[in-house]
Design an enzyme around this catalytic site. Structure first.
Site, PDB file in Angstrom:
ATOM      1  N   HIS A 100       0.840  -1.198   0.000  1.00 17.46           N
ATOM      2  CA  HIS A 100       0.000   0.000   0.000  1.00 17.46           C
ATOM      3  C   HIS A 100       0.883   1.259   0.000  1.00 17.46           C
ATOM      4  O   HIS A 100       0.995   1.946  -0.995  1.00 17.46           O
ATOM      5  CB  HIS A 100      -0.928  -0.069   1.214  1.00 17.46           C
ATOM      6  CG  HIS A 100      -2.022   0.944   1.228  1.00 17.46           C
ATOM      7  ND1 HIS A 100      -2.275   1.814   0.200  1.00 17.46           N
ATOM      8  CD2 HIS A 100      -2.960   1.231   2.173  1.00 17.46           C
ATOM      9  CE1 HIS A 100      -3.312   2.574   0.504  1.00 17.46           C
ATOM     10  NE2 HIS A 100      -3.747   2.251   1.691  1.00 17.46           N
ATOM     11  N   HIS A 121      -1.203  -0.273 -12.067  1.00 21.18           N
ATOM     12  CA  HIS A 121      -2.108   0.051 -10.961  1.00 21.18           C
ATOM     13  C   HIS A 121      -3.348  -0.817 -11.098  1.00 21.18           C
ATOM     14  O   HIS A 121      -3.788  -1.099 -12.214  1.00 21.18           O
ATOM     15  CB  HIS A 121      -2.500   1.534 -11.011  1.00 21.18           C
ATOM     16  CG  HIS A 121      -3.093   2.047  -9.740  1.00 21.18           C
ATOM     17  ND1 HIS A 121      -4.418   1.877  -9.419  1.00 21.18           N
ATOM     18  CD2 HIS A 121      -2.528   2.716  -8.707  1.00 21.18           C
ATOM     19  CE1 HIS A 121      -4.634   2.429  -8.243  1.00 21.18           C
ATOM     20  NE2 HIS A 121      -3.514   2.946  -7.781  1.00 21.18           N
ATOM     21  N   ASP A 170       3.597   6.564  -7.295  1.00 18.09           N
ATOM     22  CA  ASP A 170       4.852   6.302  -6.585  1.00 18.09           C
ATOM     23  C   ASP A 170       6.089   6.437  -7.457  1.00 18.09           C
ATOM     24  O   ASP A 170       7.206   6.410  -6.940  1.00 18.09           O
ATOM     25  CB  ASP A 170       4.824   4.891  -5.986  1.00 18.09           C
ATOM     26  CG  ASP A 170       3.854   4.810  -4.829  1.00 18.09           C
ATOM     27  OD1 ASP A 170       3.843   5.761  -4.039  1.00 18.09           O
ATOM     28  OD2 ASP A 170       3.123   3.822  -4.738  1.00 18.09           O
TER      29      ASP A 170
HETATM   30  N1  ACO Z   1       6.183  -4.361 -14.274  1.00 15.66           N
HETATM   31  C1  ACO Z   1       6.106  -5.370 -15.177  1.00 15.66           C
HETATM   32  N2  ACO Z   1       4.985  -6.073 -15.437  1.00 15.66           N
HETATM   33  C2  ACO Z   1       3.887  -5.722 -14.766  1.00 15.66           C
HETATM   34  C3  ACO Z   1       3.882  -4.682 -13.812  1.00 15.66           C
HETATM   35  C4  ACO Z   1       5.093  -3.973 -13.598  1.00 15.66           C
HETATM   36  N3  ACO Z   1       5.154  -2.975 -12.706  1.00 15.66           N
HETATM   37  N4  ACO Z   1       2.651  -4.536 -13.283  1.00 15.66           N
HETATM   38  C5  ACO Z   1       1.895  -5.483 -13.883  1.00 15.66           C
HETATM   39  N5  ACO Z   1       2.644  -6.183 -14.771  1.00 15.66           N
HETATM   40  C6  ACO Z   1       2.164  -7.248 -15.662  1.00 15.66           C
HETATM   41  C7  ACO Z   1       1.932  -8.539 -14.916  1.00 15.66           C
HETATM   42  O1  ACO Z   1       3.081  -9.351 -14.932  1.00 15.66           O
HETATM   43  C8  ACO Z   1       0.802  -9.130 -15.706  1.00 15.66           C
HETATM   44  O2  ACO Z   1       1.320  -9.657 -16.893  1.00 15.66           O
HETATM   45  P1  ACO Z   1       0.728 -11.017 -17.522  1.00 15.66           P
HETATM   46  O3  ACO Z   1      -0.665 -10.658 -17.937  1.00 15.66           O
HETATM   47  O4  ACO Z   1       1.625 -11.345 -18.637  1.00 15.66           O
HETATM   48  O5  ACO Z   1       0.768 -12.036 -16.415  1.00 15.66           O
HETATM   49  C9  ACO Z   1      -0.060  -7.932 -16.076  1.00 15.66           C
HETATM   50  O6  ACO Z   1       0.872  -6.847 -16.142  1.00 15.66           O
HETATM   51  C10 ACO Z   1      -1.172  -7.623 -15.073  1.00 15.66           C
HETATM   52  O7  ACO Z   1      -0.593  -7.464 -13.778  1.00 15.66           O
HETATM   53  P2  ACO Z   1      -1.333  -7.798 -12.407  1.00 15.66           P
HETATM   54  O8  ACO Z   1      -0.311  -8.086 -11.374  1.00 15.66           O
HETATM   55  O9  ACO Z   1      -2.411  -8.810 -12.635  1.00 15.66           O
HETATM   56  O10 ACO Z   1      -2.048  -6.422 -12.109  1.00 15.66           O
HETATM   57  P3  ACO Z   1      -2.649  -5.983 -10.715  1.00 15.66           P
HETATM   58  O11 ACO Z   1      -3.721  -5.019 -11.013  1.00 15.66           O
HETATM   59  O12 ACO Z   1      -2.986  -7.145  -9.864  1.00 15.66           O
HETATM   60  O13 ACO Z   1      -1.400  -5.265 -10.007  1.00 15.66           O
HETATM   61  C11 ACO Z   1       0.089  -3.640  -9.216  1.00 15.66           C
HETATM   62  C12 ACO Z   1      -1.282  -3.909  -9.846  1.00 15.66           C
HETATM   63  C13 ACO Z   1       0.234  -4.460  -7.904  1.00 15.66           C
HETATM   64  C14 ACO Z   1       0.188  -2.152  -8.857  1.00 15.66           C
HETATM   65  C15 ACO Z   1       1.186  -4.028 -10.218  1.00 15.66           C
HETATM   66  O14 ACO Z   1       1.050  -3.278 -11.404  1.00 15.66           O
HETATM   67  C16 ACO Z   1       2.602  -3.869  -9.644  1.00 15.66           C
HETATM   68  O15 ACO Z   1       3.099  -4.776  -8.986  1.00 15.66           O
HETATM   69  N6  ACO Z   1       3.257  -2.703  -9.879  1.00 15.66           N
HETATM   70  C17 ACO Z   1       4.561  -2.431  -9.322  1.00 15.66           C
HETATM   71  C18 ACO Z   1       4.426  -2.036  -7.854  1.00 15.66           C
HETATM   72  C19 ACO Z   1       3.852  -0.650  -7.671  1.00 15.66           C
HETATM   73  O16 ACO Z   1       4.270   0.297  -8.331  1.00 15.66           O
HETATM   74  N7  ACO Z   1       2.895  -0.513  -6.731  1.00 15.66           N
HETATM   75  C20 ACO Z   1       2.295   0.789  -6.409  1.00 15.66           C
HETATM   76  C21 ACO Z   1       0.857   0.863  -6.777  1.00 15.66           C
HETATM   77  S1  ACO Z   1       0.215   2.472  -6.426  1.00 15.66           S
HETATM   78  C22 ACO Z   1      -0.269   2.433  -4.804  1.00 15.66           C
HETATM   79  O17 ACO Z   1      -0.620   1.435  -4.267  1.00 15.66           O
HETATM   80  C23 ACO Z   1      -0.269   3.716  -4.001  1.00 15.66           C
END
Ligand code: ACO
Length: 435
Positions: A274, A313, A369
């Site tokens: 978070h 996101h 972020d």
């Molecule tokens: N880098 C590379 N690939 C990514 C990323 C990333 N940052 N984020 C998602 N993907 C890919 C996943 O591997 C997945 O690929 P696939 O379909 O081939 O398996 C696809 O994109 C979908 O990703 P999910 O994890 O299902 O998306 P979800 O909505 O569950 O996750 C999240 C969102 C957790 C923010 C994710 O994008 C992530 O881990 N980002 C990096 C961490 C981050 O920046 N978090 C801050 C969020 S903002 C906040 O909370 C204030």
């Protein structure tokens, strides 16, 4: 022929193929009430149909008038006002007022609000003793969460949550004292004396004073950094039913005092999923080290060897509107603090990623972020303070969500259902019969 989007009847007909029976369930605001499904039974003494929705992926837990997000279009609005306009035209205290009371303050209301918050920034001397009790390397977020919880013991009458006057005092105290507790936590961790609030300074200016003042008789915050912090507080103020807002509502629904509920919300924000992603961005930029390593890093990400932190996101499938504001803010801050090489790496990473099919196809854009940690670091905030800074900004959102929940006659103590998959009834074996 029915025109596209034309509504014939606001209801849903559900056929239970187990029994062949059909049910008509009303649709309101594109939702159905989960309790309307309880009539769907195979046998009369069944509990009735429930929905299964771990992590609330598709369940609205409340009706709200506070924050609107359209993740596909990259829209964020507080009480109808676009975040871009609020960040440009308002102070964080104006936005806090807007979130809590529903309308922007006029000049007199803002003066009164600011005075009341400013005069509630001091904390009881005993709170310093609480801070003193922490280990020298205690995480400031742990101290912050404890400090908020401790406030409930200093203001026991706050438990009268139905009293308008008590609620009012809680708004002043929590928004006023959150920066003081945060700064005290930081000063304790670096072994420096606590700095008392300076009522002549603005809300963010006073926080910088309590954090960084050393021996100067009067601390003067740099106006660009003061403004940057103000904008960051606005951008972080609310984000509808996120994990910590949900904690504030869920814990508050037990009618516990608001300080305890705010401590629970802050605890939720402490989690790396978070409030901790901006720290991960900084670590990633350090690991990349220089611009020429970016293509190799992107290749690794695409091969599944880690993620591009600060990208993607759950809700935004477009540019996070807060990220564009923060990106511009970073340039302004770096003009004052000096340019960090990490900013150039971040800009180049963003440029490359936004042209890359992997990220384009998955709708992965920079989130809030991606640049915020860079600004915080340039302003000399240690990484451990990042979630605390987030929490100060988010306090007004938590309070707005809490008050809205209490005034909503449909809300009750939050209590989800479960799908029980454990043992059926069985007898307790004696010790010598156990495997
Ligand atoms: N880098 C590379 N690939 C990514 C990323 C990333 N940052 N984020 C998602 N993907 C890919 C996943 O591997 C997945 O690929 P696939 O379909 O081939 O398996 C696809 O994109 C979908 O990703 P999910 O994890 O299902 O998306 P979800 O909505 O569950 O996750 C999240 C969102 C957790 C923010 C994710 O994008 C992530 O881990 N980002 C990096 C961490 C981050 O920046 N978090 C801050 C969020 S903002 C906040 O909370 C204030």
């Amino acid at each position: 022929m029915q025109a596209q989007g034309e509504v014939k009847k606001n209801s849903l007909t559900i056929t239970d193929n187990r029994t062949g029976k059909s049910y008509e369930v009303p649709v309101e605001n594109d939702t159905i009430r989960a309790t309307d499904l309880r009539q769907i039974k195979v046998n009369p003494d069944d509990f009735g149909m429930m929905t299964y929705d771990p992590a609330f992926m598709n369940t609205a837990s409340c009706k709200s008038k506070i924050t609107f997000i359209d993740g596909d279009k990259g829209i964020l609005r507080y009480r109808g006002y676009p975040i871009e306009q609020l960040a440009e035209r308002c102070s964080c205290l104006e936005v806090a007022y807007l979130l809590i009371y529903g309308e922007l303050p006029n000049k007199a209301q803002l003066a009164e609000w600011t005075k009341n918050i400013t005069t509630h920034t001091f904390v009881h001397e005993n709170l310093k003793k609480l801070m003193d009790g922490f280990h020298h390397d205690a995480h400031p977020m742990g101290m912050f969460v404890s400090g908020l919880a401790a406030l409930s013991t200093f203001y026991p009458s706050a438990k009268h949550i139905e009293s308008k006057e008590e609620r009012q005092m809680t708004f002043y105290r929590l928004i006023g004292k959150a920066p003081t507790i945060s700064a005290f936590a930081y000063r304790h961790s670096v072994g420096m004396p606590y700095v008392h609030p300076d009522n002549d300074l603005s809300y963010p200016g006073n926080f910088l004073n309590m954090m960084f003042r050393i021996a100067e008789p009067k601390y003067q915050p740099h106006p660009v950094l003061e403004k940057a912090l103000d904008v960051l507080y606005i951008l972080h103020a609310d984000h509808e039913q996120n994990c910590s807002a949900n904690a504030m509502r869920g814990v508050g629904s037990s009618h516990v005092d608001p300080y305890s509920a705010a401590a629970a919300a802050a605890a939720a924000l402490y989690g790396p999923l978070h409030g901790g992603a901006n720290e991960a961005v900084l670590r990633m930029l350090d690991e990349i080290g220089s611009k020429d390593k970016i293509p190799g890093f992107i290749k690794d990400v695409k091969e599944g060897k880690g993620r591009l932190m600060g990208f993607g996101h759950r809700v935004y499938k477009n540019y996070d509107p807060r990220a564009s504001i923060i990106k511009r803010l970073a340039e302004q801050v770096f003009e004052v603090t000096g340019r960090d090489a990490k900013l150039d790496i971040a800009l180049e990473l963003e440029r490359i990623a936004l042209q890359d099919d992997y990220f384009v196809k998955r709708k992965l854009y920079p989130n809030v972020d991606f640049y915020s940690g860079l600004i915080y670091q340039a302003m000399r905030f240690p990484v451990a303070m990042f979630p605390v800074l987030f929490a100060i900004g988010r306090m007004s959102g938590w309070l707005a969500q809490w008050a809205e929940m209490l005034d909503d006659s449909e809300q009750k103590i939050a209590r989800p259902r479960q799908v029980y998959l454990g043992h059926d009834k069985r007898d307790v074996p004696l010790m010598n019969q156990r495997a």
